[in-house]
Design a protein around this motif. Structure first.
Motif, PDB file in Angstrom:
ATOM      1  N   GLU A  37      36.902   8.023 -12.379  1.00 18.04           N
ATOM      2  CA  GLU A  37      36.362   6.966 -11.835  1.00 18.04           C
ATOM      3  C   GLU A  37      34.773   7.004 -12.529  1.00 18.04           C
ATOM      4  N   ALA A  75      40.105   4.374 -12.386  1.00 12.05           N
ATOM      5  CA  ALA A  75      39.779   4.179 -11.314  1.00 12.05           C
ATOM      6  C   ALA A  75      37.987   3.603 -11.320  1.00 12.05           C
ATOM      7  N   PRO A  81      42.022   0.639  -8.839  1.00  9.73           N
ATOM      8  CA  PRO A  81      42.669   1.068 -10.649  1.00  9.73           C
ATOM      9  C   PRO A  81      42.100  -0.188 -11.400  1.00  9.73           C
TER      10      PRO A  81
END
Length: 116
Positions: A37, A75, A81
């Motif tokens: 992330e 993401a 995404p």
């Protein structure tokens, strides 16, 4: 803990300490898969974070990691995404041998980015 597990744990710790939040890190015989992330604002895959991941992988090579193909999925922290990128084993091996420069390696990887 076997060498592969130890390598993955070290990589995850190093990435987390550089602001790359790993959500999944798996390997098979010839590919390392990294899902992470990003807290970076905006759309797409932040190039600076790709560089951070690459640098940590190159540092692991100095610790004895045998390069494999790398596939990354990125993401947002909201789990939306952002895109993907890859680094091919031959590029990483070429870099380790001094046949591929830092700039060339970075450009090859940046050229693989696919925005979500």
């Amino acid at each position: 803990m076997d060498d592969d597990d130890e390598m993955r744990e070290r990589l995850e710790q190093r990435l987390m300490s550089h602001g790359v939040y790993v959500t999944d890190l798996t390997t098979d015989e010839d590919t390392l898969y990294i899902d992470y992330e990003t807290a970076s604002p905006g759309e797409g895959v932040p190039h600076r974070e790709v560089g951070r991941v690459l640098n940590r992988l190159l540092a692991l090579h100095d610790d004895g990691w045998d390069p494999t193909d790398v596939r990354a999925e990125v993401a947002s922290i909201e789990d939306d995404p952002r895109g993907s990128w890859r680094a091919d084993r031959e590029w990483l091996v070429g870099h380790a041998r001094g046949e591929v420069s830092d700039v060339d390696l970075s450009q090859r990887v940046i050229d693989t980015i696919e925005e979500a």
